[in-house]
Design a protein around this motif. Structure first.
Motif, short mmCIF file in Angstrom:
data_model
loop_
_atom_site.label_atom_id
_atom_site.label_comp_id
_atom_site.label_asym_id
_atom_site.label_seq_id
_atom_site.Cartn_x
_atom_site.Cartn_y
_atom_site.Cartn_z
N LEU A 47 -36.71 12.02 31.13
CA LEU A 47 -37.14 12.75 29.94
C LEU A 47 -35.97 13.48 29.28
O LEU A 47 -35.94 13.63 28.06
N ASN A 49 -33.01 12.32 29.08
CA ASN A 49 -32.24 11.31 28.34
C ASN A 49 -32.88 10.96 27.00
O ASN A 49 -32.26 10.31 26.17
N LYS A 50 -34.10 11.40 26.77
CA LYS A 50 -34.75 11.20 25.48
C LYS A 50 -34.46 12.36 24.52
O LYS A 50 -34.82 12.31 23.36
N CYS A 51 -33.80 13.39 25.03
CA CYS A 51 -33.44 14.54 24.20
C CYS A 51 -32.22 14.20 23.36
O CYS A 51 -31.44 13.31 23.69
N ASN A 83 -37.97 16.47 22.17
CA ASN A 83 -36.68 15.79 22.12
C ASN A 83 -35.51 16.79 22.20
O ASN A 83 -34.38 16.45 21.89
#
Length: 115
Positions: A47, A49-51, A83
């Motif tokens: 999660l 890495n989705k930021c 994000n």
């Protein structure tokens, strides 16, 4: 074999900001170590890495400015909020910052019960 950017897309940006981390870190901390700790935290949590890269880099810069390491040390934690990566101070980080102050000489823990 996968490279670092496949596992952690923000890794190249973290390496790129290393000279700025060097300037922000206290003399007793190393930017190489901070980047590897950040990499490890990002690798563990998909999660994060989705930021956005900007929010990830911002949290690492804040960590550097505080002189606290993210990860298993319990000083600060990288938490994904949608994000955006956010930096949360752990209790060990609070204790560390408290001891740096000249106002605190000791800290004690105690149990608190209802009623």
């Amino acid at each position: 074999m996968t490279d670092n950017t496949t596992l952690v897309p923000a890794y190249p940006k973290l390496v790129q900001m290393q000279p700025f981390l060097d300037k922000a870190l206290p003399h007793n901390m190393c930017s190489d170590r901070l980047i590897m700790l950040a990499y490890s935290e990002l690798k563990k949590n998909p999660l994060l890495n989705k930021c956005t890269e900007e929010s990830i880099c911002g949290t690492i810069m804040s960590s550097a400015q505080l002189g606290l390491e993210p990860g298993i040390s319990g000083m600060v934690y990288l938490i994904p909020r949608g994000n955006q990566a956010t930096l949360h101070l752990g209790y060990k980080g609070m204790i560390e910052l408290s001891y740096r102050s000249e106002r605190i000489t000791s800290i004690e823990a105690a149990c608190v019960y209802a009623n």
